[in-house]
Scaffold this motif. Structure first.
Motif, short mmCIF file in Angstrom:
data_model
loop_
_atom_site.label_atom_id
_atom_site.label_comp_id
_atom_site.label_asym_id
_atom_site.label_seq_id
_atom_site.Cartn_x
_atom_site.Cartn_y
_atom_site.Cartn_z
N HIS A 1 39.08 51.40 33.62
CA HIS A 1 38.72 50.69 32.39
C HIS A 1 38.75 49.18 32.55
N HIS A 2 39.43 48.71 33.59
CA HIS A 2 39.54 47.27 33.79
C HIS A 2 38.92 46.81 35.11
N LEU A 3 37.86 47.50 35.54
CA LEU A 3 37.15 47.07 36.75
C LEU A 3 36.54 45.70 36.51
N THR A 4 36.67 44.85 37.49
CA THR A 4 36.06 43.52 37.38
C THR A 4 35.03 43.36 38.49
N PHE A 5 34.31 42.28 38.41
CA PHE A 5 33.30 42.02 39.44
C PHE A 5 33.96 41.80 40.79
N TRP A 6 35.22 41.32 40.78
CA TRP A 6 35.94 41.12 42.04
C TRP A 6 36.16 42.44 42.76
N CYS B 1 25.63 44.09 44.27
CA CYS B 1 24.74 43.94 43.11
C CYS B 1 25.44 44.38 41.82
N VAL B 2 26.21 45.46 41.89
CA VAL B 2 26.97 45.90 40.71
C VAL B 2 28.01 44.84 40.36
N GLY B 3 28.59 44.21 41.38
CA GLY B 3 29.53 43.12 41.13
C GLY B 3 28.88 41.97 40.39
N VAL B 4 27.68 41.62 40.79
CA VAL B 4 26.94 40.54 40.11
C VAL B 4 26.60 40.96 38.68
N LEU B 5 26.17 42.20 38.51
CA LEU B 5 25.85 42.68 37.16
C LEU B 5 27.08 42.73 36.27
N SER B 6 28.22 43.12 36.83
CA SER B 6 29.43 43.16 36.01
C SER B 6 29.94 41.74 35.72
N TYR B 7 29.57 40.78 36.54
CA TYR B 7 29.89 39.38 36.24
C TYR B 7 29.02 38.88 35.09
N LEU B 8 27.72 39.23 35.15
CA LEU B 8 26.79 38.80 34.10
C LEU B 8 27.03 39.52 32.78
N PHE B 9 27.46 40.79 32.85
CA PHE B 9 27.73 41.59 31.66
C PHE B 9 29.17 42.11 31.74
N PRO B 10 30.15 41.29 31.39
CA PRO B 10 31.56 41.67 31.57
C PRO B 10 31.99 42.87 30.73
N GLU B 11 31.27 43.20 29.68
CA GLU B 11 31.64 44.34 28.83
C GLU B 11 30.98 45.64 29.27
N LEU B 12 30.36 45.65 30.45
CA LEU B 12 29.70 46.84 30.97
C LEU B 12 30.76 47.92 31.25
N PRO B 13 30.65 49.08 30.61
CA PRO B 13 31.66 50.14 30.81
C PRO B 13 31.69 50.63 32.26
N TRP B 14 32.85 51.11 32.68
CA TRP B 14 33.02 51.53 34.06
C TRP B 14 32.08 52.68 34.42
N ALA B 15 31.80 53.56 33.48
CA ALA B 15 30.89 54.68 33.75
C ALA B 15 29.49 54.16 34.09
N TRP B 16 29.05 53.14 33.35
CA TRP B 16 27.74 52.54 33.64
C TRP B 16 27.76 51.81 34.98
N GLN B 17 28.89 51.20 35.31
CA GLN B 17 28.99 50.53 36.60
C GLN B 17 28.83 51.54 37.75
#
Length: 151
Positions: free
Chosen positions: A6-11, A41-57
């Motif tokens: 639930h707390h995955l980050t782009f890092w 690429c998923v890291g970049v997307l999760s940086y651009l959209f920080p509220e992206l749920p982990w399932a979508w990531q």
């Protein structure tokens, strides 16, 4: 575990991608390269959209991994197609079928011809220097020749 997801980050994704790219260095044959790029690429997307749920990531990671793997597979497959210049890097193949005069006698199955400004090693029946010969094949840098009966 669920708390971590639930707390995955782009890092996390960038670290995972970096790990895959480092493992690629040890000889994975290109497979981990593209999966590592998908993770980055998923890291970049999760940086651009920080509220992206982990399932979508994870879903994006799976899709991007498949797309990059298919891209790599198609690229590798197209690289195996025959060249438009089949004689490229086979200089002697252009000499096959041509006639020359034996520059050095063929003794013990080996001799030399002069083709243009180059001397070529030839193999064939023992013949004296000055004999007309015809190139009938190539084995690496060695040309196979036979006596030219048309002269």
């Amino acid at each position: 575990m669920m708390d971590f997801l639930h707390h995955l980050t782009f890092w996390d994704w960038l670290a995972f991608g970096t790990l895959l790219l480092i493992l690629e260095i040890f000889g994975a044959g290109g497979y981990l390269l593209w999966i590592g790029i998908a993770a980055a690429c998923v890291g970049v997307l999760s940086y651009l959209f920080p509220e992206l749920p982990w399932a979508w990531q994870f879903f994006l990671f799976a899709i991007l991994s498949v797309l990059t793997a298919v891209f790599w597979w198609q690229r590798q497959r197209s690289a195996g197609k025959p060249s438009a210049q089949p004689g490229l890097n086979r200089r002697g193949s252009e000499l096959i079928g041509r006639s020359f005069v034996l520059h050095e006698a063929i003794i013990g199955g080996r001799g030399k011809i002069k083709a243009g400004d180059s001397l070529w090693l030839v193999s064939g029946p023992d013949l004296p220097a000055g004999t007309p010969i015809r190139v009938v094949g190539q084995d690496g840098v060695l040309l196979r020749v036979e006596a030219d009966s048309s002269n």
